[in-house]
Design a protein around this motif. Structure first.
Motif, PDB file in Angstrom:
ATOM      1  N   GLY A 161      18.585  47.352  76.403  1.00 18.18           N
ATOM      2  CA  GLY A 161      17.668  47.765  75.342  1.00 18.18           C
ATOM      3  C   GLY A 161      16.511  46.809  75.171  1.00 18.18           C
ATOM      4  N   ASP A 162      16.747  45.530  75.497  1.00 23.57           N
ATOM      5  CA  ASP A 162      15.667  44.546  75.356  1.00 23.57           C
ATOM      6  C   ASP A 162      14.551  44.788  76.370  1.00 23.57           C
ATOM      7  OD1 ASP A 162      17.143  43.461  73.376  1.00 23.57           O
ATOM      8  OD2 ASP A 162      17.649  41.591  74.408  1.00 23.57           O
TER       9      ASP A 162
ATOM     10  N   LYS B 162      12.894  47.307  76.875  1.00 23.59           N
ATOM     11  CA  LYS B 162      11.826  48.149  76.335  1.00 23.59           C
ATOM     12  C   LYS B 162      10.612  47.326  75.915  1.00 23.59           C
ATOM     13  CE  LYS B 162      14.942  51.778  74.673  1.00 23.59           C
ATOM     14  NZ  LYS B 162      15.456  52.509  73.502  1.00 23.59           N
ATOM     15  N   LEU B 163      10.846  46.047  75.577  1.00 21.86           N
ATOM     16  CA  LEU B 163       9.719  45.184  75.208  1.00 21.86           C
ATOM     17  C   LEU B 163       8.740  45.037  76.370  1.00 21.86           C
ATOM     18  CD1 LEU B 163      11.657  42.369  73.320  1.00 21.86           C
ATOM     19  CD2 LEU B 163      10.222  44.144  72.310  1.00 21.86           C
TER      20      LEU B 163
ATOM     21  N   GLY C 107       8.409  47.468  78.661  1.00 23.41           N
ATOM     22  CA  GLY C 107       8.168  48.812  79.173  1.00 23.41           C
ATOM     23  C   GLY C 107       9.195  49.264  80.192  1.00 23.41           C
TER      24      GLY C 107
ATOM     25  N   VAL D 197      12.669  51.060  80.810  1.00 24.90           N
ATOM     26  CA  VAL D 197      13.571  51.954  80.076  1.00 24.90           C
ATOM     27  C   VAL D 197      14.723  52.461  80.933  1.00 24.90           C
ATOM     28  CG1 VAL D 197      11.786  52.689  78.468  1.00 24.90           C
ATOM     29  CG2 VAL D 197      12.086  53.936  80.611  1.00 24.90           C
TER      30      VAL D 197
ATOM     31  N   ASP E 200      16.501  47.982  83.380  1.00 26.96           N
ATOM     32  CA  ASP E 200      16.769  47.244  82.148  1.00 26.96           C
ATOM     33  C   ASP E 200      17.907  46.233  82.381  1.00 26.96           C
ATOM     34  OD1 ASP E 200      16.734  46.446  79.538  1.00 26.96           O
ATOM     35  OD2 ASP E 200      17.626  48.289  78.724  1.00 26.96           O
TER      36      ASP E 200
END
Length: 794
Positions: free
Chosen positions: A287-288, A290-291, A293, A295, A316
């Motif tokens: 989930g981190d 996503k910072l 970009g 996914v 990810d």
């Protein structure tokens, strides 16, 4: 199913108008309402199927063939005609655990056995557990692979200096544990995208500030695959340079994933695998990404090119659960060597990752060797069993038998601790099926100790059909000219057909013409209101209590409306058939409550009722009313009764006597009541049974009174006077006072008498003196003589 019926009216012409049914646990075999043998045996291990073609009584449905084994036998099914297949266990591969003292040294890793057996076949019957014993023995001198994964962010600069000499030092220390040791090295920093690192060209070349010379940032590098050359480790690690990133958490999870799944590049062998993860920071997880970009979830595959992780910008970070799975699949035990600041964080992570340990790293990693040795000893001293995923209808239970006789069950039954080299522990593994799976192929599960490559393969076979199923006759003429399959003594009807012999179509089940044959004596009640008319034949409806059944051509019979004794149907010594008790051998009577066994009437002299009565239904009826008791041996009015029970009455009533120490053990065969006065003691005219009055002397030389009797219900009853009658002793004080007073008075009396005598004597002498004085006038000589008599000195 459990139920409670307080009162149920009996819908019959029986003499009983109501019936009490007490709390019973439902019979799962009957509740299943099984239509064929296979369905029956899948219900539970207690269920059997009667294949006798003539077993069913009129009105009973095909499902009545499925019942508990003892119930089927009791209902008249021959034991040899009951289908009750049992599960079994077979050991297919059973190589003994390695004993180095017998096998010698220089064994290859693949020749060392720590788990026994290696392959087992279990045939499971629903509800019947099958067990086997798994043996684990920690082998001596077992090979070890250790991969050191280090954080090379700038804050670890001083740590790198100490790790440069780790290879030869660790080789030396590990040689004390094993002669076959390999070590590898990898490093990580962070994903090479913003905002984790600075992507300006200058920072990509040197991420450090000032005059610090750092290497370009990277996600993960496999610097040195596993090798037995400690000097090579030192040389390659010595060539490493520190790097840098922007944020505090690091990309260590990416590196751990690649170390776990890239076994070929890392060089993992099928031996003990240790991963040492060294850092002074936290970690990014799923989930981190996503910072930056990113996914796409981590795919858990190897993406090393030229020993560098190339997909950090594409996938990810892995989740913790994903890491746990991959580490377990690849038998890797993790040691987190972290600074004290982050020790609590990694301690929580350890709780989520089985077979992992946490050690506190000093500020410059100077204690890393001791940390690794301690963590390895902690990990290797504990064995934890895990199994692959099983289907929903299979359960596995573990019981561990560890050192010093320690036994654990439940979830703790999977593990044993404090295991030293050469120790042997045992696990009892029980596998139970709750039904048949949808697939027909055998199911395979594997059980292994976490962190070890060895495993036990278990092949599960399921019993889903009875043995008689193989002899089934399709389209049998017995089943209404081919409208069903005849198997296991009953017809298995085709779709759309009903009836015991599949004789009717489901569309023809209820018609007026057929209903006529279901009425008893041309009455109005169809099947006595206890069943349904199917194809002109009564099929009796089930009761709420599955132990109770209707039967008969018109469902006019039942097995629960018989006489009762002691709140038990047929006294518990027979079975109820069509509202009449059929008694077991040696029992008689309408409620089977009369025992024909005379052994209960034998007295101690081996005579029936002591020769003083007759045995009636196992109970003595005494001819002489003076004798009582279960064998007419008790005589409550005989003279010897008082002396016989004296000591027990004394110890229970007053706590004294020779039996006061053993009173509770030897004197509990009678009921005792205390009464305050003698008039409260029962008299012979008060009771319908003889009462014996007793007077005995206790240990304190007091008299106590009691009565002894045996009631009409053969209960021994004693009434005892609350206070014993003790003789009154002398009153010492008055006696002493009287003696003293007497002595004093006698002394005073003697003094008074002496004084009186002295007074009388003195008066006589004085009178005599006066007389002689008078005579002196006349006779001087006489006076002189008198003076000399009184005063001789003169």
């Amino acid at each position: 199913m459990k139920f409670l019926s307080l009162c149920s009216a009996a819908p019959s012409d029986s003499d009983h108008s109501s019936l009490f049914v007490f709390h019973l646990e439902g019979n799962e075999c009957i509740n299943k309402n099984a239509k064929h043998c296979g369905e029956c045996i899948q219900t539970g291990a207690k269920c059997g199927w009667c294949t006798d073609p003539d077993f069913l009584k009129q009105g009973e449905t095909v499902s009545s063939r499925c019942d508990e084994l003892q119930s089927l036998i009791k209902r008249g099914c021959n034991k040899t005609l009951i289908e009750n297949p049992l599960g079994k266990r077979k050991i297919l591969k059973n190589k003994s655990v390695t004993d180095r003292s017998k096998a010698g040294g220089n064994l290859r890793p693949e020749d060392i056995t720590q788990v026994q057996p290696q392959k087992v076949s279990l045939t499971l019957r629903s509800g019947e557990p099958q067990s086997f014993e798994l043996k684990f023995k920690r082998a001596e001198d077992y090979p070890i692979d250790l991969y050191y994964l280090m954080d090379l962010s700038f804050s670890m600069k001083d740590d790198l200096e100490n790790v440069k000499n780790l290879g030869t030092s660790l080789m030396y220390e590990m040689s004390k544990i094993t002669s076959d040791f390999k070590i590898g090295f990898g490093s990580f920093v962070e994903k090479t995208v913003m905002p984790y690192i600075s992507t300006t060209p200058a920072k990509l070349l040197n991420p450090c500030t000032g005059d610090q010379n750092c290497t370009s940032p990277f996600s993960y590098k496999n610097v040195l695959p596993l090798t037995d050359k400690g000097s090579t480790f030192n040389r390659l690690v010595g060539e490493q340079q520190i790097s840098g990133n922007l944020d505090s958490p690091e990309g260590g999870f990416d590196a751990i994933m690649q170390v776990a799944v890239c076994g070929e590049q890392i060089g993992w062998r099928n031996v003990t695998r240790l991963l040492v993860f060294s850092t002074d920071a936290g970690f990014h997880f799923a989930g981190d990404g996503k910072l930056g970009g990113i996914v796409l979830p981590n795919d858990g595959k190897c993406h090393l090119e030229n020993n560098v992780y190339t997909m950090s910008h594409y996938y990810d970070y892995p989740s913790i659960a994903h890491l746990v799975q991959k580490l377990s699949d690849n038998n890797i035990q993790t040691i987190f060597a972290v600074t004290e600041e982050f020790q609590p964080v990694y301690q929580e992570l350890k709780n989520l990752i089985p077979k992992s340990a946490v050690g506190t790293l000093s500020a410059n990693s100077s204690n890393v060797i001791n940390l690794i040795i301690d963590a390895y000893n902690a990990l290797s001293s504990e064995v934890i069993l895990e199994n692959t995923k099983v289907s929903n209808n299979v359960t596995i239970e573990y019981t561990s038998h560890c050192k010093n006789g320690v036994i654990h069950k439940g979830e703790n039954g999977r593990k044993c601790s404090n295991i030293s080299i050469g120790d042997e522990v045992h696990f009892n593994i029980s596998v139970t099926s709750k039904g048949c799976p949808n697939k027909t192929n055998p199911e395979i599960i594997k059980i292994k100790p976490l962190g070890f490559t060895e495993e036990v393969e278990i092949i599960l076979h399921f019993i889903c059909e009875c043995d008689c199923h193989s002899e089934a006759i399709n389209n049998s003429q017995v089943c209404s000219n081919g409208n069903g399959t005849y198997e296991c003594g009953a017809c298995r009807c085709k779709d759309g057909r009903v009836g015991r012999e599949c004789e009717c179509s489901s569309n023809e089940v209820s018609t007026e013409d057929m209903d006529r044959t279901c009425r008893k004596d041309n009455g109005t009640d169809i099947c006595s209101n206890n069943g349904e008319c199917v194809c002109g034949t009564c099929e009796c409806k089930p009761r709420e209590n599955p132990e109770e059944r209707y039967s008969g051509q018109f469902c006019e019979c039942d097995n629960f409306n018989c006489d009762r004794s002691g709140n038990k149907l047929c006294g518990g010594h027979g079975r109820c058939e069509c509202r009449k008790c059929i008694c077991d051998p040696m029992w008689n009577g309408t409620a089977c409550d009369c025992s024909l066994d005379e052994s209960t009437c034998l007295a101690s002299n081996k005579q029936i009722c002591n020769g003083r009565g007759r045995c009636d239904c196992g109970i003595c009826k005494c001819d002489d009313p003076k004798f009582q008791g279960p064998t007419c041996e008790t005589c409550p009015t005989c003279p010897s009764v008082c002396a016989e029970h004296k000591e027990c009455v004394e110890c229970r009533a007053f706590g004294t006597g020779v039996k006061k120490e053993t009173c509770q053990k030897e004197c509990s065969d009678f009921t005792m009541h205390k009464v305050p006065t003698k008039d409260k003691i029962p008299q012979p005219t008060d009771k319908s049974y003889p009462v014996m009055h007793c007077k005995e002397r206790d240990a304190n030389d007091c008299w106590f009174y009691y009565t002894y009797a045996v009631t009409n219900s053969t209960e021994k009853v004693v009434y005892v006077l609350d206070e014993p009658d003790c003789p009154t002793g002398p009153d010492i004080i008055p006696i002493v006072a009287g003696v003293v007073a007497g002595i004093v008075l006698i002394g005073l009396a003697l003094l008074l008498i002496w004084k009186l005598l002295m007074i009388i004597h003195d008066r006589r002498e004085f009178a005599k003196f006066e007389k002689e004085k008078m005579n002196a006038k006349w006779d001087t000589v006489g006076v002189w003589k008198s003076c000399r008599h009184f005063w001789p000195a003169f």
